[in-house]
Design an enzyme around this catalytic site. Sequence first.
Site, PDB file in Angstrom:
ATOM      1  CB  SER A  15       3.966   6.798   2.563  1.00 27.10           C
ATOM      2  OG  SER A  15       3.083   6.971   1.481  1.00 27.10           O
ATOM      3  CG  ASP A  67       8.474   4.151  -3.327  1.00 27.92           C
ATOM      4  OD1 ASP A  67       7.368   4.127  -3.901  1.00 27.92           O
ATOM      5  OD2 ASP A  67       8.651   4.728  -2.242  1.00 27.92           O
ATOM      6  CG  HIS A 112       5.110   3.435  -1.308  1.00 32.54           C
ATOM      7  ND1 HIS A 112       5.904   4.550  -1.227  1.00 32.54           N
ATOM      8  CD2 HIS A 112       4.033   3.687  -0.527  1.00 32.54           C
ATOM      9  CE1 HIS A 112       5.324   5.444  -0.434  1.00 32.54           C
ATOM     10  NE2 HIS A 112       4.194   4.942   0.008  1.00 32.54           N
TER      11      HIS A 112
END
Lengths: 369, 369
Positions: B146, B312, B347
């Site tokens: 991320s 995600d 995610h």
Amino acid sequence: MKIQTKKERFKEPLRLESGRILEEYELIYETYGELNEDKSNVIVVCHPLSLSHHAAGRYADEAKAGWWNNLIGDGKAVDTTKYFVICSNTLGSSYGSTNPLSIDPSTKKEYRLKFPVLAISDVVKAQMKLYDRLGIKKAKAIIGGSMGGMQALCYSIEFPDFAEQVFALATTAYTRPWAISFNKIGMEAIRHDPIFKNGNYSKDDIQALGLPGLAIGRMAGLICYLSPNLFNRKFGRDYASTDGLYELFGRFEIEKYLEYNAYNFPKVFDPLSYLYTCKMMNIFDSGRNEDTLENSFAKVKSKLHLISFSDDMTFFPEEMEEIKDIMIKIGKGEQVTYKMVESQSGHDSFLVEVEKFEDYIINLLEGKK
Amino acid sequence: MKIQTKKERFKEPLRLESGRILEEYELIYETYGELNEDKSNVIVVCHPLSLSHHAAGRYADEAKAGWWNNLIGDGKAVDTTKYFVICSNTLGSSYGSTNPLSIDPSTKKEYRLKFPVLAISDVVKAQMKLYDRLGIKKAKAIIGGSMGGMQALCYSIEFPDFAEQVFALATTAYTRPWAISFNKIGMEAIRHDPIFKNGNYSKDDIQALGLPGLAIGRMAGLICYLSPNLFNRKFGRDYASTDGLYELFGRFEIEKYLEYNAYNFPKVFDPLSYLYTCKMMNIFDSGRNEDTLENSFAKVKSKLHLISFSDDMTFFPEEMEEIKDIMIKIGKGEQVTYKMVESQSGHDSFLVEVEKFEDYIINLLEGKK
């Protein structure tokens, strides 16, 4: 196209799904076209969360026509030279039907947070009273998208003899936690907004100051009503030309878009109506009254036409496919059609990509498959 | 596993991407394992938005271990019997590195909204100064997911000689409007929260009262960090047993989950850090300094290993595939690997489904493909 806007007042109490009673209520509604002599040309249109009974046509002072004007009108898919179309503002909404700012007859004050929680089934039941008053016993079709699609499904289950055909677009048989989460953002943001004053806000304050909590809820809505691809195509990484890239509150164009649409919203939509309507969508479950979805859909007598949109981020195509699968499983495969439209506008495709499914609707209305 | 937490102060000014200057700064960081004699066993770990330098191990008073404890440790994929692992808290974050509540040396007061907007490249540049001070010239690998993956990509472009291998998980080469929109909800909700007082909030107030605006931002984050399927599986339509279905503020279990996690968040994360870190992610663009992504990735000398997650909803797999495609297009196909993990946790899969990609990382670290 002949357009009429009318209001009907109902003095008979409406027993709600919750067990509570609405002692009296009003419904504001719009009609397009002419009711034929034997009242056999009725099409009911059901509106989504933030829209109103003004589905088509344009008033003299209006910049924009009704929200489904591309679908409804003379010579259009829902052809008002043939059909008499009715769209009612849902109970609880803020466009003129009874809602939390209406006067509670037992106290002579506005309901505010004393307004009862409504279910989709209550909205539909109230609308049935309207058709009854108008002498309408049957509808040729019911058409609705999103929350309007929930109403359409509810009609097909609760009033199975009413409509020949039911079109449900971009909707679901029961609201799943993903959609509930987006509504949650708005519900929490409104509750914590000091202007909201726990429901005792001044309407003038909201007109003057806005209501950031509702605006933030609207932002969450706008995100899930659109789609990542649409955002990429429409906004990309364009940055506001007036703003600095390294200013903390400098904005990408997508942010300006969200701000513009969100901060205008409290001027046209009431926060209590928003809370009650979100709640109504959250608790929607076609299987509730019959324990299972199978039992509920077993009651359906109409033809049921399901239209989903490939990039819908609110109610995913799988959710509508599930309804089709249930209909097939319970031996009603002949009564159901399902179409997934390859869309590019997310959930809102049912409003803005009408050209992709209007022929499908025309054929079905004319009895072709 | 040997764990150390340390802080380094840097008196040399850091010239920021924006052109502004951070006169001095501190970085807090954690290390795991032992640095070998020739300092050739370093692995840099980069943390995501809301987490800290505490990536692994568990302190005596801790209920939960560090956030990537399942990946990093003795005998684990990032094996601390072999490697010396460093994780720094990013500049701007609220866990101990210089941030908006630090003292501005020019005014002797907290920066608050006078803190400069940082870019991912600034965070990385500051961390390079830390390695320099520790005498570390090379890293065996950099790993991040991320926002940590953004840092990893930035290292590979801006400091191409530093790391042999770069692992970027669940990230993007440039932040798209979908992810920016979710951050926007939080940024607007914080700005409008009266407790925030335009950045001049009292920290005691926040500990006592919370900060609903930040909580609402966190809710938006939680939605896009998870996924519709995970929500269905974990919460379905379960309703809080204490709440009434027809109470306006009665809650589904998903709502209780969001409330619990969101309203705790302001106790551990500062709202100004949140604003600055969101902004930093929003403006991340690997192509900025070189005009095009192709030119930027042409600078990469490391092996670049990209891992995306099928469900995600923040950074879609297509975004990581695009990086792979660019590397191939510019003739660096030999330097890049790409794996999409079939995930079920959205995610956050990079944090919680480590068992699905740890062998892949082990093999690559050992030079197998």
